[in-house]
Structures are given as structure tokens and as C-alpha cells.
Design an enzyme around this catalytic site. Sequence first.
Site, PDB file in Angstrom:
ATOM      1  N   PHE A  64       0.724  -1.347   0.205  1.00  0.00           N
ATOM      2  CA  PHE A  64       0.107  -0.012  -0.089  1.00  0.00           C
ATOM      3  C   PHE A  64       0.972   1.280   0.144  1.00  0.00           C
ATOM      4  O   PHE A  64       0.625   2.117  -0.707  1.00  0.00           O
ATOM      5  CB  PHE A  64      -1.066  -0.069   1.106  1.00  0.00           C
ATOM      6  N   ASN A 111      -3.342  -7.406  -9.208  1.00  0.00           N
ATOM      7  CA  ASN A 111      -2.128  -6.309  -9.654  1.00  0.00           C
ATOM      8  C   ASN A 111      -1.041  -7.035 -10.076  1.00  0.00           C
ATOM      9  O   ASN A 111      -0.539  -8.083  -9.899  1.00  0.00           O
ATOM     10  CB  ASN A 111      -1.651  -5.664  -8.342  1.00  0.00           C
ATOM     11  N   ARG A 112      -0.203  -6.402 -11.161  1.00  0.00           N
ATOM     12  CA  ARG A 112       1.023  -6.726 -11.703  1.00  0.00           C
ATOM     13  C   ARG A 112       1.915  -5.618 -11.747  1.00  0.00           C
ATOM     14  O   ARG A 112       2.649  -5.251 -12.649  1.00  0.00           O
ATOM     15  CB  ARG A 112       0.640  -7.399 -13.143  1.00  0.00           C
ATOM     16  N   GLY A 114       4.731  -5.250 -10.353  1.00  0.00           N
ATOM     17  CA  GLY A 114       5.922  -5.616 -10.734  1.00  0.00           C
ATOM     18  C   GLY A 114       7.256  -4.481  -9.642  1.00  0.00           C
ATOM     19  O   GLY A 114       8.274  -4.227 -10.156  1.00  0.00           O
ATOM     20  N   ASN A 141       9.627  -4.101   4.361  1.00  0.00           N
ATOM     21  CA  ASN A 141       9.222  -5.177   3.604  1.00  0.00           C
ATOM     22  C   ASN A 141      10.224  -5.199   2.181  1.00  0.00           C
ATOM     23  O   ASN A 141      10.388  -4.141   1.669  1.00  0.00           O
ATOM     24  CB  ASN A 141       7.794  -5.202   2.875  1.00  0.00           C
ATOM     25  N   SER A 175       6.112 -12.550  -4.343  1.00  0.00           N
ATOM     26  CA  SER A 175       5.265 -11.618  -5.170  1.00  0.00           C
ATOM     27  C   SER A 175       5.291 -12.489  -6.609  1.00  0.00           C
ATOM     28  O   SER A 175       6.384 -12.871  -6.906  1.00  0.00           O
ATOM     29  CB  SER A 175       6.057 -10.283  -5.496  1.00  0.00           C
ATOM     30  N   LYS A 211       7.763 -13.751   3.749  1.00  0.00           N
ATOM     31  CA  LYS A 211       6.502 -13.823   3.539  1.00  0.00           C
ATOM     32  C   LYS A 211       6.389 -14.573   2.381  1.00  0.00           C
ATOM     33  O   LYS A 211       7.056 -14.813   1.256  1.00  0.00           O
ATOM     34  CB  LYS A 211       6.231 -12.354   2.848  1.00  0.00           C
ATOM     35  N   ASN A 240       0.940 -13.984   0.594  1.00  0.00           N
ATOM     36  CA  ASN A 240       0.785 -12.954  -0.656  1.00  0.00           C
ATOM     37  C   ASN A 240      -0.255 -13.029  -1.513  1.00  0.00           C
ATOM     38  O   ASN A 240      -1.323 -14.023  -1.163  1.00  0.00           O
ATOM     39  CB  ASN A 240       2.202 -12.928  -1.303  1.00  0.00           C
ATOM     40  N   GLY A 291      -7.600 -11.546   2.161  1.00  0.00           N
ATOM     41  CA  GLY A 291      -9.238 -11.471   2.249  1.00  0.00           C
ATOM     42  C   GLY A 291      -9.676 -10.812   3.658  1.00  0.00           C
ATOM     43  O   GLY A 291     -10.789 -10.934   3.830  1.00  0.00           O
TER      44      GLY A 291
END
Length: 359
Positions: A64, A111-112, A114, A141, A175, A211, A240, A291
Site C-alpha cells: 500500500f 495487480n501486476r 512489478g 518489506n 510476489s 512472506k 501474498n 481476504g
Amino acid sequence: MTPTLASALMPLLRGLDPETAHNLALQALGWGLAGRDTAPDDPVLATSALGLAFRNPIGLAAGFDKNAVAVLPLMRLGFGFVEAGTVTPRPQLGNPRPRLFRLEEDRAVINRMGMNNQGLEAFRARLAALKRPLPAVLGGNIAVNKDDAVPERDYPALYAALAPLCDYVAVNISSPNTPGLRDLQGEARLVAILDAIAAVRTPEGPPLLVKIAPDLADDAVAAVVEACAARGVAGLIVSNTTIARPDSLRSPHRGEAGGLSGAPLLARATEVLKLAYRLSHGRLTLIGVGGVASGVDAYAKIRSGASLVQLYAGFAYAGPALIPRMKRELAALLQRDGFRSVADAVGVDAARDDRPQAA
């Protein structure tokens, strides 16, 4: 402006391109336009985890605030912790736009991006400029660049750079939008990375977390748990975004490439969370994410083994008013069931395996 009023303006932002709306929201936060939650947290929400004190267990997930431009305003919304990043050693632009998609019918996001970010130097400077003490726990992170990455070199350097500025540091190896990154979850690569970080860590350094993806097979989750527990990792963030596409998705954007987050991820992420809790036998602290959009969702994560929870898509949809509402709901649920603290509820449902059994 109060969090409730700020949330009332969310429909206006949703009329814009998602990435533009997100950037405007960050600017508004930086200007202090989102208000703050001034109500004291219910004492039942206070908890200790990772050797740290949290005023409540509800946190904002990485992604975010990638560049740590709104850390303090976000904390003032009532989060118990905020995880900034993902940050990479060097700035990178990420993938071409459009790269962020609302699946409104599904309360989800694809989302992608990157891992677009301004790089470690700018990120670290912003964290160093924050006036302390902070009103909430701060996480950082970290991940490697898409190009010219040497994970065994880059992750230790990132950890060392953030160690004086963060309360914990999370290693992002999950990711789906950086080619090859998820391969680092394999046991051999993960062990090499953790050993390299261990060489720069000190006993006084912040806790290290890893993560993981929700798409790992059960035996891969077990390997990650054992590798982390054996190398002094404090905890796992589960999980993730997913590359899976449930048949239930209704949005026209359901076929877009990238990581899916939001409501459709809840069941799978919670299943992996329960598995990690059963496998870790108390050796790792777990943060449940995926979620979460209500106090009910947060409570389910806690009962499934999470000491702390994080949200992203739920916050993006509902806005700042969600946080005080979630805290009220969670406190009421804990008290309803006779728990005197968050810690007392952690994992009470995790011993039960709800997955279908083979005939």
C-alpha cells in the site's frame, strides 16, 4: 477530516483509474486529509508478538505504501502496525500500465505492479525522518530488483540498511510479478538467503520474517517452516497474492495476469495459515493476511493461528473507517467467547483440518 468522512469520499476515487486513485489517496494521507482515530483501543486488543508490544493486532500489509510516504498518517488511522515497502536496492519502474485492476463484483484486486518503487535510499531517508516514538509498530518489506539481482547479496544489505529504522523486517520471496522471485521459496535458495542474512544480523537487530505465497504445496510449506525455524526467523507472513483464479470470479477483469488479493483469497490463505501453525509448533509467529475485510475475518485468522493480521484490498475498498469498525468487532468477538486477550484465541481452531479428505 474523520476516517468516516474520508471513507465517504471513496466512491469518488473509485471513479478513477485504480493506480491513479491509489496515488491520490497516498497524497491525501500525506497531507493529513484522512483524519485520525482518536478513540482508545479496547484493552483486550493489546498483544505482544515478535518481542514487540502492539496496541491492537490489525496491520496494513506491504504494497500500500511502497515508498514510505504516508507511514505516520496511516498509523494515525488506528492500525496496530504498518508494513512499508516492498523496497528494492535500486529504484525500478515496474511493469507497464495498466497494472492494477479492481474486481468490484468480487471485492478483489489483481495487480501486476512489478514492485515499482523509488529504491532503498529514498525509502530509508523517509523512515529516518519520522518523528519518534511512533504510534504503532513499523515493519519494512524487502525484495530484490528484477534485473541484476544477487539475492544472497541484496537481502542482507537491505536488512542491514533497515535494521536501525524498523521494528521488524520481512523478506518478500513470494510476489508473482517479479520473474523468478517465487523460486526463492525453494528450500535450497531460501536457506542460502537466510544464512546470508544471519551473517549480518545481531542479537539486537529487529525480528526477521518471511512472506510466503498461498500457492505453495503442503510439502513446500513444511520445508519453508523448517528452514525458517532452524535459522532464527521470527515468523511467517501468510500469505501474498495468488496466481490462482477461482471459478467464482465474476468481474470482467478476472482474466488479467498478476496476483489476486481480496475476498477470493480468504479461504486458501487461511488454509495455508492453519497448516503453517500446525507445522511450526509455536516456533514461529504468524501474521495472517489475505481476504481480511472485517473484524469477523480478523478473528477467523487469529483462531486459525495468526498472532497478528494484515489487510490491503479490504482497506482499499472501505477506506479509513474500516479500521475502528474492525477493532470494535474484534473486541466484541473476543469478549463474547470469553477470551481475555488476543493471544488466548490464537490457534484455537487450527488443530481441526477442514480440508476434504481423500476417500
